[in-house]
Design a protein around this motif. Structure first.
Motif, mmCIF file in Angstrom:
data_model
loop_
_atom_site.group_PDB
_atom_site.id
_atom_site.type_symbol
_atom_site.label_atom_id
_atom_site.label_comp_id
_atom_site.label_asym_id
_atom_site.label_seq_id
_atom_site.Cartn_x
_atom_site.Cartn_y
_atom_site.Cartn_z
ATOM 1 N N ASP A 1 -23.443 -39.430 -18.861
ATOM 2 C CA ASP A 1 -23.453 -39.816 -17.362
ATOM 3 C C ASP A 1 -22.900 -41.159 -17.011
ATOM 4 N N GLN B 1 -25.292 -43.864 -5.347
ATOM 5 C CA GLN B 1 -24.835 -42.932 -6.355
ATOM 6 C C GLN B 1 -25.464 -41.584 -6.146
ATOM 7 N N MET C 1 -22.708 -40.983 -2.414
ATOM 8 C CA MET C 1 -21.404 -41.737 -2.664
ATOM 9 C C MET C 1 -20.725 -42.334 -1.227
ATOM 10 N N GLN D 1 -9.191 -45.572 -16.793
ATOM 11 C CA GLN D 1 -10.378 -44.712 -16.706
ATOM 12 C C GLN D 1 -11.389 -45.076 -15.713
ATOM 13 N N LYS D 2 -12.046 -44.512 -14.943
ATOM 14 C CA LYS D 2 -13.316 -44.732 -14.026
ATOM 15 C C LYS D 2 -14.547 -43.777 -13.952
ATOM 16 N N ASP D 3 -15.731 -44.465 -13.968
ATOM 17 C CA ASP D 3 -16.749 -43.889 -14.001
ATOM 18 C C ASP D 3 -16.772 -42.927 -12.560
ATOM 19 N N LYS D 4 -17.826 -42.236 -12.383
ATOM 20 C CA LYS D 4 -17.984 -41.190 -11.229
ATOM 21 C C LYS D 4 -18.167 -41.911 -9.998
ATOM 22 N N TRP D 5 -18.409 -43.154 -10.074
ATOM 23 C CA TRP D 5 -18.669 -44.132 -8.761
ATOM 24 C C TRP D 5 -17.453 -44.848 -8.569
#
Length: 568
Positions: free
Chosen positions: A97, A289, A292, A444-448
Motif C-alpha cells: 500500500d 487518506q 481523498m 509513478q504516483k501513490d494512491k494519494w
C-alpha cells in the motif's frame, strides 16, 4: 479536548507525530502557540489502543510469531525490522500500500500512526560529542556542522530530564555524560566482559546502555501518568505504564494539557505552500487518506518532522517556479547525502562458568561499547568509527523444543538454564556521499497523488573496511574475556536496516552546500524548520533520536523568539 477542529488557520503546523514531531508540538504549545499536528496515519491512543500490551503467547494464533505468508505478502520490507511480530505488525505499514522505488536496495521501515516510530524505537539514547561534530570539517567528508557541543549540551539536559533517560555518568570523552536516572544493571557475564575489556584494552569501555526508560520517576513524569519500567521487554506493543518515552506517553499529553493543540489523523501532506512575493511558506496542502478530500491549512511557521525520507519527499514535491528542485533547494543538495548506520557485523561467543547465576526480569536494554577507533593514537585504514551494542544471556526452556522426553526428567531439563553467551553488534558511521540520494519519480504516483520516492544508496569502501574491523575488534574483546567458540560474521544488510536514515536536508553555515542553518531553519524559506533525521550533517555512530529531541526543542525556542520579534 483538541483545539478548534474546524479551523484551517493556526500559528504553527507540525508535520508528523513521531519523536521530532511530538517534541515540536509540545514545545510550541507550551510556549502559547496554537499548533496543528498532522499525522498521515490512524490514531493510536495511549493505553486504550495497545491491544496486545498484556496478551500472552497462548492467546495468539502463532504464539507470537507472525505467519510467514503474511510477512512475505504484506511486509516484505518491514520484516527487516527485528521487532515485527504477531503482537506488533499493525504498528508497521503494509508495503504493497506504500510503494517506493529501490534503485539500490534500501529498507524503508515506517509506522503511519500517531507516535510514528516512537512506539517501536529501540530507545537507546546517546549524545553526540565534539569529536562527532568536528569530523566533517577535519577530514573533508560532508558539510561542516554549524553547531558545537556547547550549543547542544543544555538542550540535551533539557530533553533528558523530561523524557527520562537511564544510565551512568561514565566520564568518557567521546560519549558525553548527561542528566540521567539511575542505571539498569549488567548481569554477571556482562560485568565480567566489561572488566576484562577495561583490563586488556585501556582505550575501550563497556557500559550499560543509556535508555529512554524510567528506572525511577520524577514529578515531571508522574504528572503525565507515567510510572516505572516493568522490565517486560515488549515495548513495541506500546506500554500502558508509560515506562518508556514515546509521543503517546510524554510529549502528546504535555502538548494537550496546554489546550493549544489540534491533532488531525489520516492527513497525508502533499506539499508545503509557498508565497513567492513574501518568500515565506503559508501552509500545507493535504489529502485525507480515507475520503481523498484535499484541504489547505495555513500557519505562520511550519515544522517538518515526517521522518527523513517522508520529509524529503514532501519538500521535493513542494517545487515551484521559485524553487524548481524542491522547496528551499537553491543549493541542489536536498535529497542527497542519504545515510544510515552500518550494522554490518555481529560477533558471538559462549562462556563456561556462572552456572549458579541467572538474572531477574527481561531488561529492555543492553550494553554499549563506545567508539574507540581513530581517536588519539588509534589509526585505522578507514575514517570515523563504530560502537557495539548487545548483551549476555543464558539459553532457557526453549532449548528443549526439539528434544524428546516426558515427566520428571523433561521438567528438570526445561527448568535448568543452558549456557551463557554474549553477542556484540557493530553500529558504524556512514560517510556523507552526494551520490547516495532520493529523488521523485517523474511518472509513478501513490494512491494519494504523491510521486513515488526513488532511493539510491550504497555502502562505500569505507563502510566495508569498517565492517571487517568490527569482526576483528569484537572477537579480540570476547576472546580476552575467555569466551569460547567465538565467531563473527557480516550481516550483509543493506542501508535502511539500521532504521536511522539521515542527512537529506542537512544543516550547514554555507547556503550553497546545505538546506538548513544552525537552528534547523531553511536558508531559503525562513519560516520552515526541519528537525528530524534529514537535518543531520553526519551520522556519528550513536543512536540519533536524543539528538533529534534536543535539536527540535532548540529550534522551537529560536522560532518562537523570531515569531515574537516579527521576523517570521
Amino acid at each position: 479536548m483538541d483545539y478548534n477542529m474546524k479551523n484551517t488557520s493556526f500559528e504553527a503546523i507540525v508535520i508528523g507525530s513521531g519523536i521530532s514531531g511530538g517534541w515540536a508540538a509540545k514545545e510550541l504549545c507550551e510556549k502559547g502557540i496554537k499548533t496543528l499536528m498532522l499525522e498521515r496515519g490512524k490514531d493510536i491512543k495511549h493505553r486504550e489502543d495497545y491491544h496486545s500490551d498484556f496478551t500472552q503467547p497462548w492467546e495468539t494464533i502463532g504464539k507470537g510469531k507472525l505467519n510467514e505468508d503474511i510477512l512475505n505478502r504484506d511486509y516484505p520490507v518491514q520484516q527487516k525490522s527485528h521487532v515485527i511480530n504477531e503482537y506488533s505488525h499493525d504498528r508497521f505499514i503494509k508495503d504493497p500500500d506504500n510503494p517506493y522505488i529501490q534503485t539500490s536496495p534500501f529498507a524503508w521501515i515506517r509506522g503511519h500512526h500517531t507516535g510514528g516510530k516512537s512506539i517501536m524505537w529501540g530507545r537507546q539514547s546517546y549524545r553526540l560529542s565534539e569529536l562527532n561534530l568536528s569530523e566533517n570539517q577535519r577530514d573533508g567528508h560532508g558539510s561542516p556542522w554549524p553547531v558545537r557541543y556547547s550549543d547542544l549540551d543544555p538542550w540535551y539536559s533539557y530533553v533528558e530530564e523530561f523524557a527520562g533517560i537511564s544510565g551512568n555518568n561514565d566520564g568518557i570523552d567521546v560519549l558525553p555524560d548527561g542528566n540521567f536516572l539511575k542505571p539498569m544493571e549488567m548481569n554477571c557475564l556482562e560485568k565480567h566482559v566489561s572488566g576484562s575489556i577495561t583490563e586488556n584494552f585501556p582505550d575501550r569501555r563497556m557500559i550499560i546502555g543509556r535508555a529512554a526508560h524510567l528506572t525511577e520517576t520524577k514529578p515531571v513524569h508522574e504528572a503525565l501518568g507515567r510510572s516505572n519500567c516493568m522490565y517486560r521487554n515488549q515495548c513495541v506493543r506500546g506500554c500502558s505504564f508509560g515506562g518508556y518515552f514515546s509521543t503517546q506517553s510524554a510529549t502528546l499529553p504535555a502538548a494537550r494539557n496546554t489546550g493549544n493543540l489540534t491533532l488531525m489523523n489520516n492527513k497525508v501532506v502533499l506539499r508545503i505552500l509557498h508565497d513567492e512575493a513574501s518568500g515565506r511558506a503559508t501552509g500545507v496542502e493535504v489529502v485525507d487518506q480515507l475520503t481523498m478530500e484535499k484541504t489547505q491549512y495555513f500557519a505562520r511557521v511550519v515544522f517538518v518532522c515526517a521522518s527523513t525520507l517522508g520529509s524529503t519527499q514532501i519538500l521535493l514535491n513542494s517545487a515551484s517556479s521559485a524553487f524548481p528542485q524542491g522547496l528551499g533547494n537553491s543549493s541542489g543538495v536536498l535529497g542527497h547525502y542519504l545515510m544510515d548506520h552500518n550494522i554490518g557485523a555481529i560477533v558471538v561467543g559462549k562462556y563456561s562458568g556462572f552456572e549458579d547465576k541467572y538474572y531477574k526480569g527481561r531488561r529492555p536494554n543492553g550494553i554499549y561499547v563506545p567508539r574507540f577507533q581513530n581517536i588519539g593514537d588509534d589509526k585505522r585504514d578507514f575514517l570515523r568509527g563504530y560502537g557495539f551494542q548487545g548483551g549476555a544471556s543464558r539459553t532457557d526452556w526453549a532449548k528443549q523444543a526439539q528434544e524428546k522426553g516426558f515427566g520428571k526428567t523433561l521438567k528438570e531439563k526445561v527448568s535448568t538454564p543452558g549456557d551463557w553467551s554474549m553477542v556484540l553488534v557493530g553500529f558504524g558511521e556512514m560517510l556523507p556521499d552526494f551520490n547516495n540520494k532520493v529523488t521523485l519519480d517523474t511518472t509513478q504516483k501513490d494512491k494519494w497523488g504523491m510521486p513515488l520516492l526513488n532511493v539510491d544508496a550504497k555502502w562505500g569502501e569505507n563502510e566495508h573496511k569498517m565492517t571487517d574491523d568490527m569482526i576483528v575488534s569484537g572477537k579480540e574483546m570476547l576472546e580476552a574475556a575467555e569466551l569460547t567458540q567465538v565467531f563473527g560474521f557480516k550481516t550483509g544488510s543493506e542501508p535502511g536496516t539500521g532504521i536511522h536514515e539521515m542527512g537529506t536536508a542537512r544543516m550547514g553555515d554555507d547556503p550553497t552546500q546545505s538546506v538548513l542553518n544552525k537552528f534547523n531553519q531553511m536558508h531559503d524559506v525562513k519560516n520552515v524548520f526541519v528537525t528530524d533525521g534529514s537535518a543531520m550533517a553526519s551520522t556519528a555512530c550513536q543512536n540519533p533520536s536524543l539528538t533529534y529531541m534536543a535539536m527540535t526543542a532548540r529550534a522551537v525556542d529560536y522560532a518562537v523568539k523570531e515569531m515574537q520579534a516579527g521576523r517570521i
